[in-house]
Design an enzyme around this catalytic site. Structure first.
Site, short mmCIF file in Angstrom:
data_model
loop_
_atom_site.label_atom_id
_atom_site.label_comp_id
_atom_site.label_asym_id
_atom_site.label_seq_id
_atom_site.Cartn_x
_atom_site.Cartn_y
_atom_site.Cartn_z
N LYS A 54 38.03 45.67 34.61
CA LYS A 54 39.02 44.93 33.82
C LYS A 54 39.88 45.93 33.04
O LYS A 54 39.77 46.05 31.81
CB LYS A 54 38.34 43.90 32.92
CG LYS A 54 39.25 42.71 32.59
CD LYS A 54 38.45 41.51 32.15
CE LYS A 54 39.32 40.40 31.57
NZ LYS A 54 40.42 39.93 32.39
N GLU A 112 43.17 37.36 44.74
CA GLU A 112 43.08 36.63 43.46
C GLU A 112 44.46 36.55 42.85
O GLU A 112 45.45 37.00 43.46
CB GLU A 112 42.11 37.33 42.51
CG GLU A 112 42.57 38.74 42.14
CD GLU A 112 41.67 39.43 41.12
OE1 GLU A 112 40.91 38.76 40.41
OE2 GLU A 112 41.77 40.67 41.03
N LEU A 140 38.54 40.84 40.48
CA LEU A 140 37.73 40.86 39.27
C LEU A 140 36.66 39.78 39.45
O LEU A 140 36.96 38.67 39.89
CB LEU A 140 38.59 40.53 38.05
CG LEU A 140 37.81 40.56 36.74
CD1 LEU A 140 37.60 42.01 36.30
CD2 LEU A 140 38.53 39.80 35.64
N TYR A 164 39.59 45.92 28.93
CA TYR A 164 39.67 44.81 27.99
C TYR A 164 38.77 43.67 28.44
O TYR A 164 38.19 43.70 29.54
CB TYR A 164 41.10 44.34 27.81
CG TYR A 164 41.67 43.51 28.95
CD1 TYR A 164 41.99 44.09 30.17
CD2 TYR A 164 41.90 42.15 28.80
CE1 TYR A 164 42.52 43.33 31.21
CE2 TYR A 164 42.43 41.38 29.84
CZ TYR A 164 42.74 41.98 31.04
OH TYR A 164 43.25 41.23 32.06
N1 PDD Z 1 42.23 37.29 32.97
N2 PDD Z 1 41.25 37.99 37.91
C1 PDD Z 1 42.08 38.62 37.06
C2 PDD Z 1 42.97 39.69 37.61
C3 PDD Z 1 42.08 38.30 35.70
O1 PDD Z 1 42.89 38.97 34.86
C4 PDD Z 1 41.24 37.26 35.23
C5 PDD Z 1 41.19 36.87 33.78
C6 PDD Z 1 40.40 36.61 36.14
C7 PDD Z 1 39.45 35.51 35.73
O2 PDD Z 1 38.36 36.03 34.99
P1 PDD Z 1 37.58 35.15 33.93
O3 PDD Z 1 37.19 33.88 34.62
O4 PDD Z 1 36.41 35.97 33.58
O5 PDD Z 1 38.50 34.89 32.77
C8 PDD Z 1 40.43 37.00 37.47
C9 PDD Z 1 42.25 37.04 31.56
C10 PDD Z 1 42.08 35.62 31.19
C11 PDD Z 1 43.50 37.70 30.97
O6 PDD Z 1 43.88 38.74 31.49
O7 PDD Z 1 44.04 37.18 29.99
#
Ligand code: PDD
Length: 283
Positions: free
Chosen positions: A147, A179, A203, A32
């Site tokens: 992801k 994270e 991620l 996703y």
């Molecule tokens: N999640 N690490 C994880 C495990 C994440 O699920 C996310 C983002 C991030 C940050 O990534 P980014 O800056 O590209 O949004 C780091 C999204 C927001 C979600 O699952 O809704």
């Protein structure tokens, strides 16, 4: 009425039907992406598209129309009258519907592509005073760089955090902080901004990448090097990042108060830089 996207069609969300044989449902066999719309543009849509394609590649899932991600996202914004609002677009691509086998289907199967848009608050005041986060052992697999929709450890961690009054769950693998359940994390330790290096344990966040760029430009000393739990007692600042929440200061980690309990100078500077960049992108 919320209009969502399924396999080339835009239709009312409640009319969307997905097969019980869908491999996303049966195996979490899919990936996703989430990106944010700022009342007129998507922030760094190019990085989100690149990461979407990388996730597809890494799980050997072929979606020939991956380049339509931005145009279908724009369409979702338009169809849901979100043009001048803040919103997020979520897209999920799975290996499609086929009789259940652990290996890929024996014949070509069309991937299932589902996307929706959701309005977000216009001004982000929530959490700006600082949030509390809970530290837990990282029990996830070793391909957190993908992801994947397989998020059970993230869900369980976040639930436990919620039940204990924390706003995010942060993971540590062999003592090193990786994270959050849905965010990356940064610390200021001995005056140096620290975040886990890019690896298969995190991620590669789009917000993380842009915050690093802004920090470098602002001349903030920075090390992409994981922080050990033992170093937590000496941190001056902490914040988490993600696309929907941008930069959120952290003032409590389990029972440890971060700094003086208020967002620190580096965190505040980066929040301002981020806001200024968004303002400069508005047409
Ligand atoms: N999640 N690490 C994880 C495990 C994440 O699920 C996310 C983002 C991030 C940050 O990534 P980014 O800056 O590209 O949004 C780091 C999204 C927001 C979600 O699952 O809704």
């Amino acid at each position: 009425m919320n209009i969502a996207y399924l396999n080339g069609n835009f239709l009312p969300k409640e009319e969307i039907k997905i097969s019980p044989d869908d491999r996303g449902f049966l195996f979490a066999d899919g990936i996703y992406e989430v990106m944010k719309w700022y009342g007129g543009f998507f922030y760094d849509s190019q990085s989100h598209t690149t990461r979407l394609k990388r996730s597809l590649r890494e799980i050997q899932l072929k979606w020939d129309e991956a380049d339509t991600f931005i145009s279908l996202s724009n369409e979702l914004i338009k169809l849901n009258s979100l043009n001048d609002k803040n919103a997020m677009v979520y897209i999920q691509v799975t290996r499609g519907a086929a009789p259940r086998t652990h290996h890929f289907p024996d014949y070509p199967v069309r991937p299932t592509v589902y996307a929706f848009a959701k309005e977000l608050p216009t001004s982000k005041e929530q959490g700006l005073a600082g949030i509390g986060i809970m530290l837990k052992e990282d029990i996830r697999w070793t391909r957190c760089d993908i992801k994947s929709v397989s998020l059970l450890p993230n869900v369980l961690g976040m639930q436990e955090a919620n039940e204990n009054g924390f706003a995010e769950c942060i993971f540590a693998r062999n003592g090193f902080i990786t994270e959050g359940s849905h965010s990356n994390i940064f610390f200021v330790h001995n005056g140096i901004l620290r975040t886990h290096q890019e690896s298969e344990f995190i991620l590669s966040g789009v917000t993380r990448k842009n915050v690093i760029r802004m920090a470098k430009k602002a001349g903030i000393p920075l090390k992409e090097e994981a922080l050990h739990e033992k170093e937590l007692i000496n941190i001056e600042e902490a914040f988490i990042t993600n696309s929907t929440g941008e930069i959120t200061p952290v003032n409590l980690i389990n029972e440890i108060t971060v700094g003086n309990g208020f967002p620190g100078a580096v965190t505040s500077l980066l929040i301002n830089e981020f806001r200024a960049e968004i303002a400069s992108l508005k047409v």
